[in-house]
Enzyme design. Structure first.
Site, mmCIF file in Angstrom:
data_model
loop_
_atom_site.group_PDB
_atom_site.id
_atom_site.type_symbol
_atom_site.label_atom_id
_atom_site.label_comp_id
_atom_site.label_asym_id
_atom_site.label_seq_id
_atom_site.Cartn_x
_atom_site.Cartn_y
_atom_site.Cartn_z
ATOM 1 N N CYS A 180 3.404 8.782 1.266
ATOM 2 C CA CYS A 180 4.293 8.058 1.737
ATOM 3 C C CYS A 180 4.102 6.015 1.151
ATOM 4 C CB CYS A 180 2.935 7.442 3.194
ATOM 5 S SG CYS A 180 3.626 6.519 4.537
ATOM 6 N N CYS B 140 7.411 -7.070 7.436
ATOM 7 C CA CYS B 140 8.844 -6.445 8.255
ATOM 8 C C CYS B 140 8.992 -7.721 9.176
ATOM 9 C CB CYS B 140 7.944 -5.127 9.265
ATOM 10 S SG CYS B 140 8.846 -4.119 9.740
ATOM 11 N N CYS C 260 0.012 5.924 10.220
ATOM 12 C CA CYS C 260 0.905 5.451 10.121
ATOM 13 C C CYS C 260 0.932 3.823 10.950
ATOM 14 C CB CYS C 260 1.871 6.275 11.093
ATOM 15 S SG CYS C 260 3.307 7.205 10.222
ATOM 16 N N CYS D 122 2.823 -2.617 15.945
ATOM 17 C CA CYS D 122 2.920 -1.884 14.479
ATOM 18 C C CYS D 122 1.868 -3.651 13.789
ATOM 19 C CB CYS D 122 4.344 -1.532 14.129
ATOM 20 S SG CYS D 122 4.167 -1.711 11.947
ATOM 21 N N GLU E 159 1.103 -0.859 0.058
ATOM 22 C CA GLU E 159 0.241 0.150 -0.154
ATOM 23 C C GLU E 159 0.443 1.245 0.224
ATOM 24 O OE1 GLU E 159 -3.408 -2.102 2.384
ATOM 25 O OE2 GLU E 159 -2.372 -0.440 3.671
ATOM 26 N N CYS F 37 8.111 -4.140 15.419
ATOM 27 C CA CYS F 37 7.695 -3.947 16.672
ATOM 28 C C CYS F 37 5.971 -4.007 17.314
ATOM 29 C CB CYS F 37 7.472 -2.661 16.789
ATOM 30 S SG CYS F 37 8.894 -1.611 16.267
HETATM 31 N N1 SAH Z 1 9.851 1.021 9.820
HETATM 32 C C1 SAH Z 1 10.195 2.293 9.538
HETATM 33 C C2 SAH Z 1 9.090 2.890 9.453
HETATM 34 C C3 SAH Z 1 7.449 2.467 9.199
HETATM 35 S S1 SAH Z 1 6.952 3.070 10.008
HETATM 36 C C4 SAH Z 1 10.300 2.504 11.053
HETATM 37 O O1 SAH Z 1 9.208 2.146 12.257
HETATM 38 O O2 SAH Z 1 10.113 4.334 10.939
HETATM 39 C C5 SAH Z 1 6.605 4.782 10.394
HETATM 40 C C6 SAH Z 1 6.345 5.260 11.413
HETATM 41 O O3 SAH Z 1 4.725 4.567 12.120
HETATM 42 C C7 SAH Z 1 6.996 4.627 13.117
HETATM 43 O O4 SAH Z 1 7.230 6.088 13.473
HETATM 44 C C8 SAH Z 1 5.969 4.055 13.516
HETATM 45 O O5 SAH Z 1 7.134 4.278 15.482
HETATM 46 C C9 SAH Z 1 5.210 4.569 13.586
HETATM 47 N N2 SAH Z 1 3.621 3.185 13.743
HETATM 48 C C10 SAH Z 1 3.844 1.690 13.791
HETATM 49 N N3 SAH Z 1 2.754 1.044 14.379
HETATM 50 C C11 SAH Z 1 1.799 2.715 14.627
HETATM 51 C C12 SAH Z 1 0.557 2.813 15.214
HETATM 52 N N4 SAH Z 1 0.019 1.634 15.185
HETATM 53 N N5 SAH Z 1 0.164 3.807 15.448
HETATM 54 C C13 SAH Z 1 0.496 4.918 15.145
HETATM 55 N N6 SAH Z 1 1.868 4.890 14.895
HETATM 56 C C14 SAH Z 1 2.602 3.838 14.136
HETATM 57 FE FE1 SF4 Z 2 8.440 -2.893 10.964
HETATM 58 FE FE2 SF4 Z 2 6.606 -1.452 12.289
HETATM 59 FE FE3 SF4 Z 2 8.480 -1.481 13.438
HETATM 60 FE FE4 SF4 Z 2 8.559 0.277 11.320
HETATM 61 S S1 SF4 Z 2 7.285 -0.201 13.141
HETATM 62 S S2 SF4 Z 2 9.597 -0.806 11.605
HETATM 63 S S3 SF4 Z 2 7.518 -1.198 9.944
HETATM 64 S S4 SF4 Z 2 7.446 -3.287 12.468
#
Ligand code: SAH
Ligand code: SF4
Length: 363
Positions: free
Chosen positions: A106, A113, A342, A120, A93, A117
């Protein structure tokens, strides 16, 4: 003979390929113009190339890497989420975000991934595969084609904040940045491109030392102001500790206009207390000029284990940072109504409801 995708090439590579075909060098400039300026989707549209060359191109090369399956447009803010199919059937996406005076796209860099985290959605099934350069670049070209080529529709900003960890797909991400910032190619401004990383220290260092990696903005997902909390929500922190990460960031050569963005997802009762805000301020300490803080209230998704703090709590956190004179901004994510924010992007099972929502019309 397997076809090459021309969007996998930076300008030098495109020139070399053109030479290998026995064509004159200036053909590379022509091709780049059609691909990145006119954003055409077929060789037949390249009207200043002879029929013979176009036929050879059709035999030897591809230019499209994505197929649009469907899209959703937010009624709240006009952002558009695109679902693309890759040649092997996987899906990714991208999100178009119209803002005052500029438009942001974006983009994704991986299917899934591996970083894991806890908050996420993207990482739920782990990593499926890296995207190719062409698959990264084509998100920009095809999204722009879709929204229109008029000046007010122009995508000026690109954020690598979609699916995946960009620095874990280093070479393809690097080449996509070279294509985006090259005046002979997409010609976007370096300072309008932001790469967001979860904080893989050796990859961040590699990027800054790499002369071939154009200088762009770096965003780092901090998400906690102490090691214990960060480890709990970001397992990557066990090996890339907060202390080492901050030491690294504090030493990076940062040009004016390229402040590092610290991203902080605010999660209810996990990292959103006033105490956490003070801790974050102290962590930044005297390096205030080097950073900007982006506070992202957690975006829930089906089955998510965490909650979003209420607005008061977010404001309180924000205010504390300002009291320390730290430039902090709350990013109430766009596209909430279409789950485009995000951390909400994830490989789609095409049988699911997303596709049935495709009946939305373009305007
Ligand atoms: N992998 C990279 C970029 C993609 S995630 C990273 O982690 O930076 C982009 C941003 O979205 C990151 O700052 C992450 O912490 C945030 N993010 C992930 N899941 C989220 C959620 N459920 N709600 C809000 N932000 C989230
Ligand atoms: Fe991967 Fe999601 Fe962590 Fe970004 S926030 S590094 S996309 S697991």
């Amino acid at each position: 003979m397997e076809k090459v995708n021309l969007k996998n090439f930076d300008f030098k590579e495109l020139e070399n390929w053109v030479k290998e075909q026995g064509w004159q060098k200036f053909r590379a400039k022509q091709l780049a113009k059609w691909l990145y300026n006119k954003k055409v989707s077929s060789f037949d549209e390249m009207t200043d190339l002879s029929k013979d060359i176009r036929n050879q191109l059709k035999e030897k090369a591809d230019i499209n890497a994505l197929e649009l399956i469907t899209f959703e447009k937010s009624k709240e803010d006009g952002s558009i989420k695109f679902l693309w199919r890759l040649h092997d059937g996987h899906t990714i996406e991208s999100v178009f975000i119209p803002e005052k005076g500029h438009n942001t796209l974006c983009i994704s860099t991986q299917v899934g991934c591996a970083v894991g985290c806890k908050f996420c959605f993207t990482t739920k099934d782990g990593l499926i595969r890296n995207l190719t350069t062409a698959e990264i670049v084509d998100q920009y070209i095809q999204s722009q084609r879709f929204v229109g080529l008029e000046p007010e529709k122009r995508i000026s900003n690109i954020v690598y904040m979609g699916m995946g960890e960009p620095l874990a797909n280093y070479e393809n991400v690097k080449k996509s940045v070279r294509i985006f910032t090259d005046d002979k190619m997409a010609g976007l401004s370096n300072r309008k491109i932001t790469i967001s990383s979860s904080g893989i220290i050796h990859q961040i260092l590699k990027m800054y030392e790499d002369k071939e990696f154009p200088q762009v903005r770096l965003a780092v997902s901090l998400n906690a102001a102490d090691q214990k909390t960060r480890e709990k929500i970001m397992p990557i922190s066990e090996t890339n500790t907060l202390e080492d990460l901050m030491k690294t960031l504090n030493k990076l050569p940062v040009k004016t206009g390229y402040r590092i963005m610290l991203e902080y997802v605010l999660i209810k009762d996990v990292n959103d207390s006033p105490k956490d805000a003070h801790k974050l301020a102290r962590l930044i300490g005297k390096n205030k000029k080097r950073y900007k803080v982006n506070l992202i209230p957690f975006n829930p998704y089906p089955g998510s284990p965490y909650q979003r703090p209420d607005k008061e709590r977010v404001d309180q956190f924000h205010k504390i940072l300002w009291q320390y004179n730290i430039g902090a901004f709350v990013r109430w994510s766009k596209g909430q109504d279409i789950s485009a924010a995000c951390g909400q992007l994830r490989k789609k099972d095409l049988e699911t409801s997303f596709i049935t929502k495709a009946s939305l019309n373009k305007n």
